[in-house]
Each structure stands twice: as structure tokens, then as C-alpha cells.
Design an enzyme around this catalytic site. Structure first.
Site, PDB file in Angstrom:
ATOM      1  N   TRP A 127      -1.936   3.083   7.461  1.00  8.38           N
ATOM      2  CA  TRP A 127      -1.995   1.630   7.252  1.00  8.38           C
ATOM      3  C   TRP A 127      -1.006   0.988   8.228  1.00  8.38           C
ATOM      4  CZ3 TRP A 127       1.329  -1.459   3.534  1.00  8.38           C
ATOM      5  CH2 TRP A 127       0.828  -2.753   3.369  1.00  8.38           C
ATOM      6  N   ASP A 208       2.036   7.031  -1.148  1.00  2.00           N
ATOM      7  CA  ASP A 208       1.549   5.667  -1.318  1.00  2.00           C
ATOM      8  C   ASP A 208       0.206   5.777  -2.032  1.00  2.00           C
ATOM      9  OD1 ASP A 208       0.725   3.065  -1.134  1.00  2.00           O
ATOM     10  OD2 ASP A 208       1.074   2.850   1.022  1.00  2.00           O
ATOM     11  N   ALA A 210      -2.528   3.407  -3.646  1.00  4.54           N
ATOM     12  CA  ALA A 210      -2.930   2.009  -3.792  1.00  4.54           C
ATOM     13  C   ALA A 210      -4.379   1.861  -4.255  1.00  4.54           C
ATOM     14  CB  ALA A 210      -2.737   1.272  -2.468  1.00  4.54           C
ATOM     15  N   LYS A 243      -5.671  -3.455  -6.160  1.00  2.00           N
ATOM     16  CA  LYS A 243      -7.092  -3.132  -6.051  1.00  2.00           C
ATOM     17  C   LYS A 243      -7.680  -2.709  -7.385  1.00  2.00           C
ATOM     18  CE  LYS A 243      -6.043  -3.223  -1.571  1.00  2.00           C
ATOM     19  NZ  LYS A 243      -4.724  -3.386  -0.990  1.00  2.00           N
TER      20      LYS A 243
HETATM   21  C1  LMR Z   1      -5.678  -3.553   3.708  1.00  2.00           C
HETATM   22  O1  LMR Z   1      -5.315  -2.481   4.197  1.00  2.00           O
HETATM   23  O2  LMR Z   1      -6.612  -4.242   4.176  1.00  2.00           O
HETATM   24  C2  LMR Z   1      -4.993  -4.061   2.476  1.00  2.00           C
HETATM   25  O3  LMR Z   1      -4.038  -3.140   2.040  1.00  2.00           O
HETATM   26  C3  LMR Z   1      -4.472  -5.435   2.621  1.00  2.00           C
HETATM   27  C4  LMR Z   1      -3.277  -5.526   3.493  1.00  2.00           C
HETATM   28  O4  LMR Z   1      -2.278  -6.088   3.020  1.00  2.00           O
HETATM   29  O5  LMR Z   1      -3.314  -5.086   4.649  1.00  2.00           O
END
Ligand code: LMR
Length: 394
Positions: A127, A208, A210, A243
């Protein structure tokens, strides 16, 4: 003072959200930011969340501060959801945080404070905000191989080879389930091998998580985190309710820190509280209280789990629909990985140029690394996307 400020690089996911909003084409399709949308293109408030909020409005008598760690009942409920009975409660310190990002940020700061020389190992890719926050905090980090661009699965040998270079005390950031951005995940045998390596080399895992409930099911998606938790001396877990409870804007997350011995928990808890105090004082309460209300009421919890399961199955069928439509149009099995991936995202494994062509020529928005949000699709848009992918020559 303010005139000395330099422009900051735009976050690529958030920049895409803005571009999408400004696109006048009525046929545009948003597969960018990770937000679930139902068949009507709406991100609904889940039934159990509505009911819990109704009860809160009726029954809540004060908005006074709660505690630096948030409501202990929230920590207990979330520890139960993520870890089950895997770890003795007295080894776990926990604080409520503003969303999963807040938990990630606090975890990184904790690492920085206590082990300034540690390197944080992140998957390649991960991410983007993981890397962005690590840079912001000036922390050492490096990437381990993760996504295999050929198979679109995990390059497990590469991952293990890279992690074997880590030094004792380094931190390994892992995605508990539904890897973001790739959608490619380790199986439990591979997780066990990772655990063995962590223990052999004295590495500290940080997980992590999520998207619990978006992959193979609520319990199944927690299995890897529980395996790690039951096998290593210390573990940090950054959890998010954005989520799986659909409470994105309420900023509802949790940071858990598991110590090897229970007699270390009070000091760890004090450090987590201190971090909250320094950064924003008391964490937000509304979303956490909604989540606690749901998790501690049998009927609400069952209804929430049922709606989450419908969401999960809907995403799976979109995956299968997209893979089979692509198979039909392209006459090849090369998109079969879409049905194997799990969670909200899949990485197509194509170039930023191709992604830009999808946007410019077809009004289809996905992140430049070719991550697409499966939960942004519906029965109507699956064939449109498949046709565009094949026409673009991906
Ligand atoms: C994403 O990866 O799109 C989500 O976790 C939202 C974000 O805050 O980036």
C-alpha cells in the site's frame, strides 16, 4: 513562513479520486480507491451499523472524553475478532486509533522510538501509504520481493530469499489477508515458513489487517494473523474497521502490541497511550462504539456477519465473472489469476501507459500500478471492463 512551503507529491490513490470526480463522461467507471460499492454503485451503511447508531443516539448520555486508549470494551471486542483466543489477553496492549492508517502510523512511531536502527521490510509492492509514512518519519525501510509479474501470484522463493537478509530486530510488515494492492496471498504453509524464518532470525512481525472478511471469510482471513500471533514472541497488529464495517469516514482502527511476557504489557500499554496523547490525544469514539455495540450483541453481530458475507460472495462472483468474460474475449487463460486473488484488489500487472489508455479511451479509472478495485465493479460494468482490457491489448 508559509511561503517557504514546498508542494507535496500527490498521493496517487487520492489524486485519482479527484480526477474521477472531475471527469464529465457519464460512462466513467471508478476502480480506484478501496471503497466497496454495491450493484447500484452505492457504498451502503450496513444494517447493523444503522441499528447500532440508532441505539447510540437514543441511549448515549454524554460525549465526555473516554480514555487515551479508547474504550476498553472496544479493544476487547477487536482482539476477540482478530485474534480469537490465540494469545493470553494479559500479553496484549491495545489502543483505538483514527482508522487503520492511524494504527500503522502509531506502530511505525513505536518502532522508531524503541528501535531507531531497525529496518522495516515491506512487500514489493505494498500500500503506497506504508512507504510514504515511513519516509515521512525518516525511517529505514527496504522492500522484499512479493508479486510475481508473470504468474500474478506470490514470488515466495524471492520473498524468503530477501527476508533471509534481514538482521535481528528488523521489522517485517505483512498483510494479514487480502494483500493490497496485488490480491495475491500466501497460503498457510507459506505463512508457517515465514514464521519459522522470523523466529530463526529474530525478526519482529507487524501485520496490517484491513480487510478481514473480504477474502475467504471472517475466521479464515484471521488464520494467518493467529498463526503468527501464536508462534512469535512479539507482534504488532494494525487493524481497521473501515471496510468490514463500512465505517470509512468514522476513522475506526486499532493498534495491538503483543509482548512475550505479560509483565511487559503495562509499560507497552503506557507507551501506546503516550503516542495517542502526543499525536491527537483521545482517539475518535463513535465508530469504535458502533463496532463494539455490534460485536457484543449476538443478533447484531450475526446480522453484520451475514451482510459482510454477502459482500464477500458478491466480490467473488465479480472476480469469477470478470475472469470468465476475459477468457471468452481473449481466448486465453491469462486472466485466470483474477479468480484466484482475494479481497478488494487485484493487480493486472500491466504498464502505467496501458492504465492511462484505459482511463483516456474508456473512462476506466484504476491506480497506475494497475491495481483495480473489484468491489467497484457490478454485473453491468464487468463486460465493459473486460472488453476495454482486451481492446487495449493488455
Ligand atoms: C486504498 O488502498 O484504496 C484504501 O486503503 C484507501 C486509502 O486510504 O488509500
Amino acid at each position: 513562513m508559509l511561503t517557504k512551503l514546498k508542494a507535496q507529491p500527490a498521493d496517487k490513490i487520492l489524486a485519482l479520486m479527484a480526477m474521477y470526480r472531475e471527469d464529465p463522461r457519464p460512462t466513467k467507471i471508478d476502480l480506484g480507491v478501496g471503497v466497496y460499492k454495491n450493484a447500484e454503485g452505492v457504498t451502503p451503511v450496513m444494517r447493523a451499523v444503522k441499528e447500532a447508531e440508532r441505539r447510540l443516539v437514543e441511549e448515549q448520555t454524554t460525549k465526555a472524553y473516554v480514555a487515551l486508549a479508547g474504550d476498553p470494551a472496544y479493544s476487547d471486542a477487536m482482539i476477540g475478532l482478530v485474534l480469537g483466543e490465540t494469545v493470553a489477553r494479559d500479553r496484549i496492549a491495545a489502543v483505538a486509533t483514527p482508522g487503520g492508517t492511524g494504527a500503522v502510523r502509531q506502530a511505525f512511531e513505536l518502532i522508531k522510538n524503541t528501535s531507531p536502527d531497525a529496518t522495516v521490510w515491506v512487500s514489493n509492492p505494498t500500500w503506497p501509504n506504508h512507504v510514504s509514512i515511513l519516509n515521512y518519519l525518516g525511517m529505514n525501510h527496504t522492500a522484499y520481493r512479493y508479486f510475481d509479474g508473470e504468474t500474478r501470484g506470490v514470488d515466495f522463493d524471492g520473498m524468503m530469499e530477501d527476508l533471509s537478509e534481514a538482521k535481528a530486530g528488523d521489522v517485517v510488515l505483512l498483510h494479514g489477508c487480502c494483500h493490497n494492492p496485488t490480491g495475491a496471498n500466501l497460503n498457510l504453509t507459506q505463512w508457517q515458513a515465514v514464521v519459522d524464518l522470523l523466529n530463526e532470525k529474530g525478526l519482529v512481525p507487524m501485520i496490517d489487517i484491513a480487510y478481514q472478511g473480504f477474502g475467504d471469510g471472517l475466521e479464515e482471513d484471521a488464520a494467518a494473523t493467529r498463526l503468527v500471533a501464536s508462534s512469535v514472541p512479539e507482534l504488532l497488529i494494525a487493524g481497521s474497521c473501515s471496510k468490514n464495517f463500512g465505517v470509512y469516514r468514522e476513522r475506526t482502527g486499532i493498534l495491538m502490541a503483543i509482548s512475550e511476557q505479560a509483565d511487559n504489557t503495562a509499560v507497552t500499554q503506557g507507551n501506546l497511550n503516550h503516542l495517542n496523547r502526543q499525536n491527537y490525544s483521545f482517539p475518535p469514539d463513535h465508530g469504535a462504539r458502533v463496532v463494539t455495540t455490534i460485536l457484543t450483541d449476538d443478533a447484531l453481530r450475526a446480522d453484520w456477519a451475514a451482510e459482510l458475507e454477502e459482500t464477500r460472495l458478491g466480490m467473488l462472483s465479480l472476480r469469477e465473472g470478470l475472469a470468465s468474460e476475459l477468457q471468452r474475449l481473449s481466448g486465453s487463460d491469462r486472466f485466470g489469476f483474477l479468480a484466484q486473488h482475494r479481497g478488494m484488489f487485484s493487480q493486472l500487472g500491466t504498464t502505467p501507459d496501458m492504465v492511462e489508455r484505459l482511463r483516456a479511451e474508456h473512462g476506466i479509472y484504476m491506480v497506475s500500478d494497475s491495481r483495480l478495485n473489484i468491489a467497484g465493479l457490478n454485473a453491468h460494468t464487468v463486460p465493459i471492463l473486460a472488453k476495454a482490457i482486451v481492446e487495449t491489448g493488455i
